[in-house]
Design an enzyme around this catalytic site. Structure first.
Site, PDB file in Angstrom:
ATOM      1  N   CYS A   1      26.113   5.938   6.245  1.00 33.42           N
ATOM      2  CA  CYS A   1      25.763   7.255   5.781  1.00 33.42           C
ATOM      3  C   CYS A   1      26.390   8.502   6.276  1.00 33.42           C
ATOM      4  O   CYS A   1      25.936   9.654   6.019  1.00 33.42           O
ATOM      5  CB  CYS A   1      24.288   7.466   6.106  1.00 33.42           C
ATOM      6  SG  CYS A   1      23.170   6.373   5.107  1.00 33.42           S
TER       7      CYS A   1
ATOM      8  N   GLU B   1      29.210   4.469   0.474  1.00 35.23           N
ATOM      9  CA  GLU B   1      28.997   3.061   0.802  1.00 35.23           C
ATOM     10  C   GLU B   1      28.971   1.974  -0.577  1.00 35.23           C
ATOM     11  O   GLU B   1      28.751   1.297  -0.610  1.00 35.23           O
ATOM     12  CB  GLU B   1      28.039   2.720   1.760  1.00 35.23           C
ATOM     13  CG  GLU B   1      26.599   3.130   1.249  1.00 35.23           C
ATOM     14  CD  GLU B   1      25.729   2.067   1.767  1.00 35.23           C
ATOM     15  OE1 GLU B   1      25.566   1.928   2.845  1.00 35.23           O
ATOM     16  OE2 GLU B   1      24.937   1.500   0.686  1.00 35.23           O
TER      17      GLU B   1
ATOM     18  N   THR C   1      17.169  -0.643  13.879  1.00 36.26           N
ATOM     19  CA  THR C   1      17.712   0.574  13.604  1.00 36.26           C
ATOM     20  C   THR C   1      17.433   2.111  14.075  1.00 36.26           C
ATOM     21  O   THR C   1      18.064   3.282  13.726  1.00 36.26           O
ATOM     22  CB  THR C   1      17.940   0.711  11.991  1.00 36.26           C
ATOM     23  OG1 THR C   1      16.186   0.755  11.591  1.00 36.26           O
ATOM     24  CG2 THR C   1      18.202  -0.526  11.052  1.00 36.26           C
TER      25      THR C   1
ATOM     26  N   THR D   1      13.631   4.108  -0.398  1.00 35.26           N
ATOM     27  CA  THR D   1      14.410   5.287   0.103  1.00 35.26           C
ATOM     28  C   THR D   1      15.789   5.228  -0.702  1.00 35.26           C
ATOM     29  O   THR D   1      16.411   6.483  -0.679  1.00 35.26           O
ATOM     30  CB  THR D   1      14.444   5.525   1.538  1.00 35.26           C
ATOM     31  OG1 THR D   1      15.151   4.159   2.064  1.00 35.26           O
ATOM     32  CG2 THR D   1      13.046   5.758   2.302  1.00 35.26           C
TER      33      THR D   1
ATOM     34  N   HIS E   1      20.435  13.719   9.979  1.00 29.40           N
ATOM     35  CA  HIS E   1      20.519  12.728   8.643  1.00 29.40           C
ATOM     36  C   HIS E   1      19.120  12.293   8.412  1.00 29.40           C
ATOM     37  O   HIS E   1      18.295  12.033   9.372  1.00 29.40           O
ATOM     38  CB  HIS E   1      21.351  11.450   9.363  1.00 29.40           C
ATOM     39  CG  HIS E   1      21.191  10.145   8.281  1.00 29.40           C
ATOM     40  ND1 HIS E   1      21.597  10.518   7.048  1.00 29.40           N
ATOM     41  CD2 HIS E   1      20.883   9.004   8.454  1.00 29.40           C
ATOM     42  CE1 HIS E   1      21.344   9.314   6.298  1.00 29.40           C
ATOM     43  NE2 HIS E   1      21.014   8.400   7.367  1.00 29.40           N
TER      44      HIS E   1
ATOM     45  N   ASP F   1       0.840  -1.295   0.071  1.00 32.39           N
ATOM     46  CA  ASP F   1      -0.058   0.114  -0.009  1.00 32.39           C
ATOM     47  C   ASP F   1       0.915   1.189   0.084  1.00 32.39           C
ATOM     48  O   ASP F   1       1.441   1.505   0.989  1.00 32.39           O
ATOM     49  CB  ASP F   1      -0.877  -0.079   1.206  1.00 32.39           C
ATOM     50  CG  ASP F   1      -2.088   1.119   1.239  1.00 32.39           C
ATOM     51  OD1 ASP F   1      -1.644   2.239   0.639  1.00 32.39           O
ATOM     52  OD2 ASP F   1      -3.191   0.896   1.639  1.00 32.39           O
ATOM     53  N   ALA F   2       0.988   2.042  -1.232  1.00 34.54           N
ATOM     54  CA  ALA F   2       1.869   3.059  -1.262  1.00 34.54           C
ATOM     55  C   ALA F   2       1.683   4.189  -0.309  1.00 34.54           C
ATOM     56  O   ALA F   2       2.641   4.935   0.129  1.00 34.54           O
ATOM     57  CB  ALA F   2       1.731   3.588  -2.567  1.00 34.54           C
TER      58      ALA F   2
ATOM     59  N   ARG G   1      13.677  -2.783  12.942  1.00 36.55           N
ATOM     60  CA  ARG G   1      13.440  -1.877  13.959  1.00 36.55           C
ATOM     61  C   ARG G   1      14.501  -1.327  14.772  1.00 36.55           C
ATOM     62  O   ARG G   1      14.695  -0.361  15.527  1.00 36.55           O
ATOM     63  CB  ARG G   1      11.890  -2.207  14.741  1.00 36.55           C
ATOM     64  CG  ARG G   1      10.701  -2.245  13.884  1.00 36.55           C
ATOM     65  CD  ARG G   1       9.526  -2.832  14.829  1.00 36.55           C
ATOM     66  NE  ARG G   1       9.073  -1.646  15.428  1.00 36.55           N
ATOM     67  CZ  ARG G   1       8.281  -0.479  15.065  1.00 36.55           C
ATOM     68  NH1 ARG G   1       7.675  -1.068  13.663  1.00 36.55           N
ATOM     69  NH2 ARG G   1       7.623   0.251  15.767  1.00 36.55           N
TER      70      ARG G   1
ATOM     71  N   ASN H   1      17.109   8.740   0.492  1.00 35.73           N
ATOM     72  CA  ASN H   1      18.070   9.091   1.269  1.00 35.73           C
ATOM     73  C   ASN H   1      19.542   8.739   0.227  1.00 35.73           C
ATOM     74  O   ASN H   1      19.660   7.645  -0.038  1.00 35.73           O
ATOM     75  CB  ASN H   1      18.236   7.792   2.171  1.00 35.73           C
ATOM     76  CG  ASN H   1      19.310   7.612   3.060  1.00 35.73           C
ATOM     77  OD1 ASN H   1      20.017   8.502   3.098  1.00 35.73           O
ATOM     78  ND2 ASN H   1      19.472   6.715   3.887  1.00 35.73           N
TER      79      ASN H   1
END
Lengths: 132, 346
Positions: free
Chosen positions: B113, B81, B202, B154, B235, B29-30, B200, B267
């Protein structure tokens, strides 16, 4: 292209470094070590081209060798640099937009690669000065 | 004498893919994804663009913006990276392409990042100690997300270059502070095409812990508070995390608004925080204060306190702004996106 052959042309490919004869003010790209007009009286020095010019003529490649298959259709054009010399290069834009006389500027892109594990060749392509 | 930003330049590829197009392919679901991530589209490199070409374009824009003689640059560090070579530096190609002389030091940085902001700190040290005149720090990435993985919505492409020096500063870097720990929230093993992440995990122990620790550490170190700053950039792995961390630290939505480019860009990994700073410098006035905190998985954060000088008005319009680079995108469908990203092997 072999690695040493590419390496010898790095400056020309990356930054459009050619030559200019200080005697007759003629520009050369690719660079010449000797001015064919002035011969022994010529004074040839390195010259960095501005990177702007216009499309003199072009062709659209629909059927390419396997190294360029994923790029098709792409445009190969003769570009007249503002300083005078003409060179053959890829123009990055839609085949629907390309036209003779189009003003272009240089862009730094991948030109190709030796193989998946081989060297990557970088250099100059061109793109429209005016983005639609 | 203080050290600061002499010039900066950004580059964003022209192609984009919308979140709804990726969601369509994977049956997601966008709207739920866009609302959850606060990301609506992301940049995609052209077929012949990679981290090196993006770094060179960003570096050229930085050179152009302040009319810098490339031969003054004594160090180039490129954080990424997604360096095209596992062994052979991106930074040497950048040096040759922008026309430095060979009397310089160069290396590639990797710290997920935040490799680009680590490169800024390295340049600050070399400039501050008098070892070099100018240093160039670049963050550039064509980041990868596995097909169907949450990261695919992303993981974008873009790069930013900063020229660090003492004279003719467009923005003074007053101070920097870092917080680093061994936190396995995201990684990519040697030879692997796509990264793995801790889902999660992260969030709290990685992004929020490190960003808040570095940000609070710097505020405490120099005795400032969030209200002392006109703008802030954190960030941007998505739109939600920087918005939330700004609130946790006491920064307002207005302070982060000019630098929050992720909803329209995605990102850009090593370029992410630096792109937000570039977008903020594009509109900042002399005297404005900017607070920046990057984050790199693995994990660490670098915080910076910056004050814009009068010189910003002299150099601002000599190279494309982030807003100009975001304009006129060409939208791709998923098949063309897969071709651009090399997800289809010939």
């Amino acid at each position: 292209m072999t690695v040493p052959r590419f390496w010898r042309r790095l400056k020309n490919l990356y930054r459009l470094i050619g030559t200019r004869c200080e005697n007759c003010s003629e520009y050369y790209f690719p660079p010449r070590n000797m001015c064919p007009e002035c011969r022994r009286t010529g004074q040839v020095v390195p010259f960095k081209f501005n990177g702007t010019g216009e499309v003199v003529t072009y062709t659209i490649i629909h059927s390419a060798g396997k190294d360029y298959a994923k790029h098709t259709p792409y445009i190969l054009a003769i570009i007249k640099l503002d300083e005078g010399p003409r060179l053959t290069a890829q123009v990055i834009c839609s085949p629907d937009d390309i036209h003779t006389g189009m003003k272009v500027k240089s862009a730094f892109r991948k030109l190709g690669e030796e193989s998946e594990k081989g060297m990557i060749y970088y250099g100059t392509k061109f793109m429209p000065q005016e983005i639609k | 004498m203080s050290v600061g930003i002499i010039s900066y330049g950004a580059y964003i590829p022209r192609y984009r893919i919308r979140v709804e197009e990726i969601a369509r392919v994977w049956g997601n679901d966008a709207r739920i994804i866009s609302d959850g991530l606060m990301v609506f589209e992301k940049s995609v490199p052209d077929i012949d663009e990679d981290t090196i070409t993006i770094a060179v374009e960003a570096a050229n824009n930085a050179i152009k913006r302040a009319g810098i003689d490339p031969e003054r640059i004594g160090a180039i560090y490129t954080g990424s990276e997604s360096h095209p070579y596992a062994v052979k530096p991106t930074s040497t190609v950048v040096a040759e392409a922008i026309g430095t002389n060979s009397e310089l030091t160069a290396a590639d940085f990797e710290f997920a990042c935040k490799a680009g902001t680590a490169a800024i700190q390295a340049c600050m040290g070399l400039v501050g100690s008098g070892m070099i005149d100018l240093g160039m720090a670049i963050g550039s990435d064509v980041s990868q997300g596995a097909p169907g993985d949450a990261l695919e919505y992303t993981a974008a492409a873009g790069g930013v270059a900063y020229i660090i020096g003492k004279d003719e500063q467009a923005a003074e870097i007053e101070s920097t502070y870092s917080f680093t720990s061994d936190t396995p929230d995201f990684w990519r093993r040697e030879g692997m095409t796509y990264p793995e992440h801790g889902g999660r995990f992260t969030g709290e122990p990685a992004y929020f812990k490190h960003v808040t620790s570095a940000a609070n550490g710097l505020l405490e170190k120099i005795g400032t508070k969030p209200s002392d700053y006109d703008y802030a950039i954190f960030h941007q792995p998505n739109g939600k995390f920087p918005t939330r961390v700004a609130k946790m630290l006491g920064f307002s939505k207005e302070q982060i608004k000019p630098g929050l480019v992720v909803p329209r860009l995605g990102n850009t990994y090593s370029g992410s925080c630096m792109m937000g700073l570039a977008a903020t410098l594009d509109i900042a006035k002399p005297g404005d204060r900017i607070f920046v905190t990057s984050f790199g998985s693995g994990a660490g954060s670098d915080a910076f306190s910056i004050t814009v000088t009068d010189r910003i008005d002299d150099i601002r319009n000599s190279a494309p702004s982030v807003e100009q680079l975001l304009a006129n995108p060409i939208y791709l469908n998923y098949a063309d996106y897969a071709k651009h990203k090399g997800k289809i092997k010939f």
